[in-house]
Design a protein around this motif. Structure first.
Motif, short mmCIF file in Angstrom:
data_model
loop_
_atom_site.label_atom_id
_atom_site.label_comp_id
_atom_site.label_asym_id
_atom_site.label_seq_id
_atom_site.Cartn_x
_atom_site.Cartn_y
_atom_site.Cartn_z
N MET A 258 0.78 -1.24 0.01
CA MET A 258 0.07 -0.09 0.06
C MET A 258 0.97 1.24 0.10
N THR A 259 0.26 2.22 -0.74
CA THR A 259 1.03 3.65 -0.85
C THR A 259 0.66 4.27 0.37
N TYR A 260 -0.58 4.23 0.68
CA TYR A 260 -1.28 4.93 1.82
C TYR A 260 -2.29 3.84 2.41
N ARG A 261 -2.78 4.22 3.50
CA ARG A 261 -3.82 3.75 4.02
C ARG A 261 -5.23 4.40 4.11
N ARG A 262 -6.20 3.87 3.99
CA ARG A 262 -7.74 4.86 3.56
C ARG A 262 -8.31 4.98 4.92
N ILE A 263 -8.95 6.03 5.36
CA ILE A 263 -10.00 6.17 6.28
C ILE A 263 -11.27 6.71 5.35
N LYS A 264 -12.32 5.84 5.56
CA LYS A 264 -13.71 6.24 5.07
C LYS A 264 -14.92 6.25 6.03
N TRP A 265 -15.26 7.39 6.48
CA TRP A 265 -16.35 7.34 7.35
C TRP A 265 -17.62 8.04 6.84
N VAL A 266 -18.71 7.78 7.58
CA VAL A 266 -19.80 8.43 7.21
C VAL A 266 -20.39 8.92 8.51
N MET A 318 -19.58 12.86 4.63
CA MET A 318 -18.61 11.92 4.33
C MET A 318 -17.29 12.33 4.34
N LEU A 319 -16.37 11.64 5.16
CA LEU A 319 -15.15 11.61 5.43
C LEU A 319 -14.26 10.91 4.63
N LEU A 329 -0.78 -0.63 13.48
CA LEU A 329 -0.66 0.12 14.83
C LEU A 329 -0.60 1.64 14.69
N ASP A 330 0.07 2.06 13.69
CA ASP A 330 0.15 3.75 13.69
C ASP A 330 -1.17 4.07 13.11
N TRP A 331 -1.81 3.52 12.09
CA TRP A 331 -2.94 3.60 11.56
C TRP A 331 -4.06 3.73 12.58
N LEU A 332 -4.26 3.02 13.52
CA LEU A 332 -5.20 2.70 14.57
C LEU A 332 -5.09 3.85 15.55
N ALA A 333 -3.80 4.42 15.71
CA ALA A 333 -3.43 5.29 16.65
C ALA A 333 -3.79 6.70 16.17
N ILE A 334 -3.68 7.01 14.72
CA ILE A 334 -3.96 8.51 13.94
C ILE A 334 -5.59 8.39 13.88
#
Length: 386
Positions: A258-266, A318-319, A329-334
């Motif tokens: 992965m280049t980046y890791r996504r966050i997609k929320w409603v 939508m975010l 683990l770092d993604w979860l913290a962010i």
């Protein structure tokens, strides 16, 4: 007992001593065994002298490759006195033609065994040289080549020893031809997985250490790509041995690339929120993401915060954004910090989060009764009422 009886007995003793075993003098057998035992006992001294000399030579170089080679040759070097002892012992004996041929073949076999054993042992350190071709070959291909080289040395050594004893390897292979066909028909899955493994490596789908997901089959970290199966370590540390055909025929998601890791929320806000409050929440979330170095900026990839739609029980925002880190683990913290920030933004704006609700109207039958609608609400994690 007369003197003639003693003389006859002595003649028998001398005859047995001279003829001994297979016509070989017992004295020669004892001396030959003594020669072998002396060299066997001197094996440690011989090994220490040779290895000490080699270690001194390789210590002058800067590379660690020659040190690994010396360490790999330790056991074959220890076997040299054994082969030498057998050679000197059989050379001392007065052997007949048949016995001499056997002894010659035995000595040749021990020498061939020592040589190919040494080649087999040094194939592991020499595989480091293949790492120089890492820009052309993957680490998995290098591992396969190293294993193939070891198997080739083992087969060549066995074939050489068979040839020493007069066994034609070509005839043996031809004789096994029909048997090989029968085995091939019964081992189709084996060859299928072998070929699939070659495709997996050739296509560079994943490498040892990558985190992969094959839906319905396995998710975890790749440990080893073998000839027939690939070992994947799940996150509960249980190893899963997956046939290569499963990894070749199914879609494989490689999270490690992965280049980046996504966050997609409603994010659902209450219907009582004003337009000003909705804009305040949206702008605050967008500013937080733009000003935070943990997130990829819109100029690099798609990133947006938008008031999206009117849902059944909420007005949805939508975010959609990406974090720079791909570490779980770092993604979860962010993501946790973002959630807390959104919670604070919504509270500061004077509005709240919506959850599913339902209005129930009661109507009197046959009577004039005006009843205000009764609003029933339920937490989002409860089942809907019937």
């Amino acid at each position: 007992m007369s003197m003639s009886d003693l003389e006859e007995f002595w003649i028998l003793v001398v005859e047995v001593w001279q003829n001994g075993f297979l016509g070989i003098d017992i004295g020669q057998i004892i001396i030959a065994i003594s020669i072998f035992m002396v060299l066997l006992l001197a094996r440690n001294m011989f090994t220490r002298i040779v290895l000490n000399r080699l270690e001194k030579l390789v210590s002058r170089t800067e590379t660690d490759l020659d040190d690994s080679l010396v360490d790999a040759l330790r056991n074959p070097i220890r076997f040299i006195p054994v082969a030498l002892g057998v050679f000197l012992a059989t050379s001392y004996l007065s052997l007949g033609p048949a016995s001499q041929e056997f002894a010659t073949n035995l000595n040749r076999s021990l020498i061939a065994f020592t040589i190919f054993w040494a080649l087999y042992r040094i194939s592991d350190p020499l595989s480091v040289i293949l790492m120089n071709a890492a820009h052309v070959l993957t680490s998995s291909m290098i591992q396969w080549l190293a294993k193939a080289i070891k198997v080739a040395f083992a087969l060549l050594g066995a074939a050489t020893i068979l040839e020493v004893w007069g066994i034609e390897v070509g005839a043996v292979i031809a004789g096994l031809g029909l048997f090989g066909v029968a085995v091939a028909l019964g081992a189709q899955d084996l060859f299928k997985n072998l070929i699939a493994g070659l495709f997996v490596i050739g296509e560079r789908r994943f490498h040892p250490g990558d985190w992969i997901l094959v839906k319905g089959i396995v998710e975890g970290t790749v440990e080893e790509i073998g000839f027939r199966t690939t070992t994947v370590r799940r996150f509960d540390k249980a190893p899963v041995y997956v046939p290569n055909a499963e990894l070749s025929d199914n879609a494989v998601t490689n999270f490690s690339r992965m280049t980046y890791r996504r966050i997609k929320w409603v994010i659902g806000l209450e219907y009582g929120s004003t337009a000003e409050q909705l804009n305040t929440v949206r702008n605050a979330i967008e500013s937080y993401i733009r000003d935070n170095d943990d997130y990829v900026q819109p100029s690099e990839t798609a990133t947006f915060v938008r008031i999206d739609r009117f849902s059944d029980s909420s007005i949805d925002i939508m975010l959609y954004c990406f974090t720079k880190t791909t570490s779980w683990l770092d993604w979860l913290a962010i993501k946790e910090q973002l959630l807390l920030e959104i919670k604070q933004i919504v509270e500061d704006a004077g509005t709240g989060f919506a959850f599913p609700s339902r209005s129930l109207y009661l109507e009197a039958i046959g009577e004039e009764l005006e009843v205000a609608p009764l609003h029933l609400t339920r937490p989002a994690n409860q089942e809907k009422s019937t």
